[in-house]
Design a protein around this motif. Structure first.
Motif, mmCIF file in Angstrom:
data_model
loop_
_atom_site.group_PDB
_atom_site.id
_atom_site.type_symbol
_atom_site.label_atom_id
_atom_site.label_comp_id
_atom_site.label_asym_id
_atom_site.label_seq_id
_atom_site.Cartn_x
_atom_site.Cartn_y
_atom_site.Cartn_z
ATOM 1 N N UNK A 111 0.791 -1.214 0.000
ATOM 2 C CA UNK A 111 0.000 0.000 0.000
ATOM 3 C C UNK A 111 0.828 1.270 0.000
ATOM 4 N N UNK A 112 2.148 1.154 -0.072
ATOM 5 C CA UNK A 112 3.008 2.332 -0.086
ATOM 6 C C UNK A 112 3.463 2.632 -1.510
ATOM 7 N N UNK A 113 3.527 3.903 -1.837
ATOM 8 C CA UNK A 113 4.004 4.296 -3.164
ATOM 9 C C UNK A 113 5.524 4.134 -3.225
ATOM 10 N N UNK A 114 6.049 3.689 -4.361
ATOM 11 C CA UNK A 114 7.509 3.603 -4.489
ATOM 12 C C UNK A 114 8.096 5.013 -4.566
ATOM 13 N N UNK A 115 9.290 5.186 -4.041
ATOM 14 C CA UNK A 115 9.927 6.493 -4.041
ATOM 15 C C UNK A 115 11.097 6.493 -5.006
#
Length: 55
Positions: A6-10
């Motif tokens: 659920x985390x966006x890639x950075x």
């Protein structure tokens, strides 16, 4: 796009050498007063700071 957690890639933050930074500062200093690219570079600096703050 979110990952399975659920985390966006950075994005990675590209590192610039001291010599590159000094050359860029000289080039920006030579720009005409009120050049639009100066504002755009400021926006880019904010994005870099935000990317560095990512876990």
């Amino acid at each position: 796009m979110a990952s399975s957690e659920g985390l966006a890639p950075y994005p990675p933050v590209v590192e610039y050498s001291a010599a590159e930074q000094m050359r860029a500062a000289d080039e920006v200093g030579a720009l005409a007063e009120g050049a639009t690219i100066v504002r755009m570079l400021g926006d880019y600096a904010v994005l870099r700071d935000q990317a560095r703050a990512c876990p």
